[in-house]
Design a protein around this motif. Structure first.
Motif, PDB file in Angstrom:
ATOM      1  N   LYS A 109       0.839  -1.205   0.000  1.00 55.20           N
ATOM      2  CA  LYS A 109       0.000   0.000   0.000  1.00 55.20           C
ATOM      3  C   LYS A 109       0.870   1.249   0.000  1.00 55.20           C
ATOM      4  O   LYS A 109       0.623   2.191  -0.760  1.00 55.20           O
ATOM      5  CB  LYS A 109      -0.931  -0.007   1.212  1.00 55.20           C
ATOM      6  CG  LYS A 109      -1.907   1.138   1.236  1.00 55.20           C
ATOM      7  CD  LYS A 109      -2.861   1.037   2.408  1.00 55.20           C
ATOM      8  CE  LYS A 109      -3.820   2.205   2.415  1.00 55.20           C
ATOM      9  NZ  LYS A 109      -4.735   2.149   3.553  1.00 55.20           N
ATOM     10  N   ASP A 110       1.910   1.281   0.856  1.00 54.31           N
ATOM     11  CA  ASP A 110       2.846   2.411   0.893  1.00 54.31           C
ATOM     12  C   ASP A 110       3.520   2.623  -0.455  1.00 54.31           C
ATOM     13  O   ASP A 110       3.847   3.746  -0.819  1.00 54.31           O
ATOM     14  CB  ASP A 110       3.939   2.198   1.943  1.00 54.31           C
ATOM     15  CG  ASP A 110       3.475   2.484   3.352  1.00 54.31           C
ATOM     16  OD1 ASP A 110       2.338   2.976   3.531  1.00 54.31           O
ATOM     17  OD2 ASP A 110       4.259   2.212   4.284  1.00 54.31           O
ATOM     18  N   GLY A 111       3.770   1.533  -1.172  1.00 54.27           N
ATOM     19  CA  GLY A 111       4.442   1.601  -2.466  1.00 54.27           C
ATOM     20  C   GLY A 111       3.520   1.990  -3.603  1.00 54.27           C
ATOM     21  O   GLY A 111       3.964   2.152  -4.741  1.00 54.27           O
ATOM     22  N   GLY A 112       2.229   2.108  -3.322  1.00 50.42           N
ATOM     23  CA  GLY A 112       1.272   2.539  -4.337  1.00 50.42           C
ATOM     24  C   GLY A 112       0.673   1.407  -5.151  1.00 50.42           C
ATOM     25  O   GLY A 112       0.101   1.640  -6.218  1.00 50.42           O
ATOM     26  N   MET A 113       0.758   0.173  -4.683  1.00 47.63           N
ATOM     27  CA  MET A 113       0.209  -0.973  -5.409  1.00 47.63           C
ATOM     28  C   MET A 113      -1.321  -0.919  -5.410  1.00 47.63           C
ATOM     29  O   MET A 113      -1.931  -0.478  -4.441  1.00 47.63           O
ATOM     30  CB  MET A 113       0.692  -2.278  -4.764  1.00 47.63           C
ATOM     31  CG  MET A 113       0.310  -3.537  -5.523  1.00 47.63           C
ATOM     32  SD  MET A 113       0.875  -5.051  -4.704  1.00 47.63           S
ATOM     33  CE  MET A 113       2.610  -5.024  -5.128  1.00 47.63           C
ATOM     34  N   ALA A 114      -1.908  -1.400  -6.474  1.00 47.05           N
ATOM     35  CA  ALA A 114      -3.367  -1.438  -6.603  1.00 47.05           C
ATOM     36  C   ALA A 114      -3.956  -2.411  -5.586  1.00 47.05           C
ATOM     37  O   ALA A 114      -3.353  -3.442  -5.274  1.00 47.05           O
ATOM     38  CB  ALA A 114      -3.752  -1.866  -8.016  1.00 47.05           C
ATOM     39  N   GLN A 115      -5.136  -2.104  -5.083  1.00 41.34           N
ATOM     40  CA  GLN A 115      -5.777  -2.929  -4.054  1.00 41.34           C
ATOM     41  C   GLN A 115      -6.000  -4.362  -4.533  1.00 41.34           C
ATOM     42  O   GLN A 115      -5.844  -5.309  -3.760  1.00 41.34           O
ATOM     43  CB  GLN A 115      -7.108  -2.307  -3.615  1.00 41.34           C
ATOM     44  CG  GLN A 115      -7.738  -2.995  -2.417  1.00 41.34           C
ATOM     45  CD  GLN A 115      -6.867  -2.964  -1.172  1.00 41.34           C
ATOM     46  OE1 GLN A 115      -6.335  -1.925  -0.807  1.00 41.34           O
ATOM     47  NE2 GLN A 115      -6.710  -4.093  -0.515  1.00 41.34           N
ATOM     48  N   ALA A 116      -6.308  -4.551  -5.806  1.00 44.57           N
ATOM     49  CA  ALA A 116      -6.513  -5.908  -6.340  1.00 44.57           C
ATOM     50  C   ALA A 116      -5.237  -6.742  -6.194  1.00 44.57           C
ATOM     51  O   ALA A 116      -5.302  -7.934  -5.871  1.00 44.57           O
ATOM     52  CB  ALA A 116      -6.945  -5.844  -7.797  1.00 44.57           C
ATOM     53  N   GLU A 117      -4.097  -6.131  -6.398  1.00 43.08           N
ATOM     54  CA  GLU A 117      -2.810  -6.833  -6.247  1.00 43.08           C
ATOM     55  C   GLU A 117      -2.502  -7.080  -4.767  1.00 43.08           C
ATOM     56  O   GLU A 117      -1.984  -8.134  -4.412  1.00 43.08           O
ATOM     57  CB  GLU A 117      -1.680  -6.045  -6.904  1.00 43.08           C
ATOM     58  CG  GLU A 117      -1.765  -5.977  -8.418  1.00 43.08           C
ATOM     59  CD  GLU A 117      -1.705  -7.360  -9.061  1.00 43.08           C
ATOM     60  OE1 GLU A 117      -0.801  -8.143  -8.722  1.00 43.08           O
ATOM     61  OE2 GLU A 117      -2.579  -7.659  -9.889  1.00 43.08           O
ATOM     62  N   ILE A 118      -2.817  -6.115  -3.932  1.00 40.02           N
ATOM     63  CA  ILE A 118      -2.586  -6.268  -2.488  1.00 40.02           C
ATOM     64  C   ILE A 118      -3.401  -7.443  -1.957  1.00 40.02           C
ATOM     65  O   ILE A 118      -2.908  -8.227  -1.138  1.00 40.02           O
ATOM     66  CB  ILE A 118      -2.940  -4.966  -1.738  1.00 40.02           C
ATOM     67  CG1 ILE A 118      -1.966  -3.848  -2.127  1.00 40.02           C
ATOM     68  CG2 ILE A 118      -2.959  -5.179  -0.227  1.00 40.02           C
ATOM     69  CD1 ILE A 118      -2.335  -2.475  -1.609  1.00 40.02           C
ATOM     70  N   ASP A 119      -4.636  -7.596  -2.433  1.00 40.03           N
ATOM     71  CA  ASP A 119      -5.506  -8.679  -1.976  1.00 40.03           C
ATOM     72  C   ASP A 119      -4.963 -10.056  -2.332  1.00 40.03           C
ATOM     73  O   ASP A 119      -5.339 -11.058  -1.718  1.00 40.03           O
ATOM     74  CB  ASP A 119      -6.917  -8.499  -2.541  1.00 40.03           C
ATOM     75  CG  ASP A 119      -7.615  -7.273  -1.964  1.00 40.03           C
ATOM     76  OD1 ASP A 119      -7.211  -6.795  -0.882  1.00 40.03           O
ATOM     77  OD2 ASP A 119      -8.574  -6.787  -2.612  1.00 40.03           O
ATOM     78  N   LYS A 120      -4.082 -10.153  -3.300  1.00 40.91           N
ATOM     79  CA  LYS A 120      -3.493 -11.437  -3.713  1.00 40.91           C
ATOM     80  C   LYS A 120      -2.375 -11.898  -2.776  1.00 40.91           C
ATOM     81  O   LYS A 120      -1.906 -13.030  -2.878  1.00 40.91           O
ATOM     82  CB  LYS A 120      -2.944 -11.334  -5.137  1.00 40.91           C
ATOM     83  CG  LYS A 120      -4.015 -11.171  -6.195  1.00 40.91           C
ATOM     84  CD  LYS A 120      -3.388 -11.059  -7.561  1.00 40.91           C
ATOM     85  CE  LYS A 120      -4.437 -10.796  -8.632  1.00 40.91           C
ATOM     86  NZ  LYS A 120      -3.817 -10.618  -9.962  1.00 40.91           N
ATOM     87  N   ILE A 121      -1.942 -11.036  -1.875  1.00 44.38           N
ATOM     88  CA  ILE A 121      -0.877 -11.402  -0.935  1.00 44.38           C
ATOM     89  C   ILE A 121      -1.480 -12.247   0.178  1.00 44.38           C
ATOM     90  O   ILE A 121      -2.307 -11.765   0.946  1.00 44.38           O
ATOM     91  CB  ILE A 121      -0.201 -10.138  -0.350  1.00 44.38           C
ATOM     92  CG1 ILE A 121       0.419  -9.298  -1.468  1.00 44.38           C
ATOM     93  CG2 ILE A 121       0.844 -10.529   0.692  1.00 44.38           C
ATOM     94  CD1 ILE A 121       0.910  -7.940  -1.027  1.00 44.38           C
TER      95      ILE A 121
END
Length: 163
Positions: free
Chosen positions: A133-145
């Motif tokens: 999130k701090d790095g500016g990643m899209a929420q859809a990508e964050i949810d894959k973690i």
């Protein structure tokens, strides 16, 4: 006259305190801007040599080292972490000792020299999502973690950014 003298002394004192505070966080060293503890560009190893050192470390191992690399990513919230390229699709995640200093948010792709402690660590899913999130990643990508991951970590006490 006495009031004027007191005003001048207080103004000078205030100005010098602010000036010293800024110098503690960054300063200039021949060809570099310095952050944190004063370090030099001498006895620095290359990023690919650092990758080799990391490959020999196990969880819990720590080494003191100074190496040169390129910034791949910087925390866009306040500059409190960065990722450095080690070559061959490897990177190290760098934080700053005691959060005593931060990097400019626009320093991506700059050459840096970092001095500090290298180690291998495990990063929780929660932390990975926070940094994404701090790095500016899209929420859809964050949810894959969804899994803990082992990473190359570094705590820098001093950093030089090439001007």
């Amino acid at each position: 006259m006495k009031k004027l003298f007191i005003c001048v002394v207080l103004t000078v004192s205030f100005w010098s305190c602010n000036s010293n505070k800024n110098q503690a966080n960054s300063s200039e060293i021949a060809g570099y801007k310095s952050f944190g503890s004063k370090i030099s560009d001498e006895k620095t190893i290359a990023a690919n040599d650092m990758a080799s050192k990391y490959s020999t470390l196990k969880l819990g191992d720590t080494i003191n080292v100074k190496f040169k690399s390129t910034i791949k990513e910087v925390c866009q919230n306040k500059g409190c972490w960065m990722k450095l390229d080690l070559g061959n699709k490897k990177e190290t995640f760098v934080k700053f000792k005691d959060y005593a200093f931060f990097m400019p948010k626009d320093s991506k792709n700059n050459e840096v020299i970092v001095n500090g402690k290298a180690f291998v660590s495990e990063e929780s899913v929660e932390d990975q999502k926070h940094y994404a999130k701090d790095g500016g990643m899209a929420q859809a990508e964050i949810d894959k973690i969804v899994n803990i991951k082992t990473i190359y970590s570094f705590v820098a006490d001093g950093v030089l950014i090439k001007k």
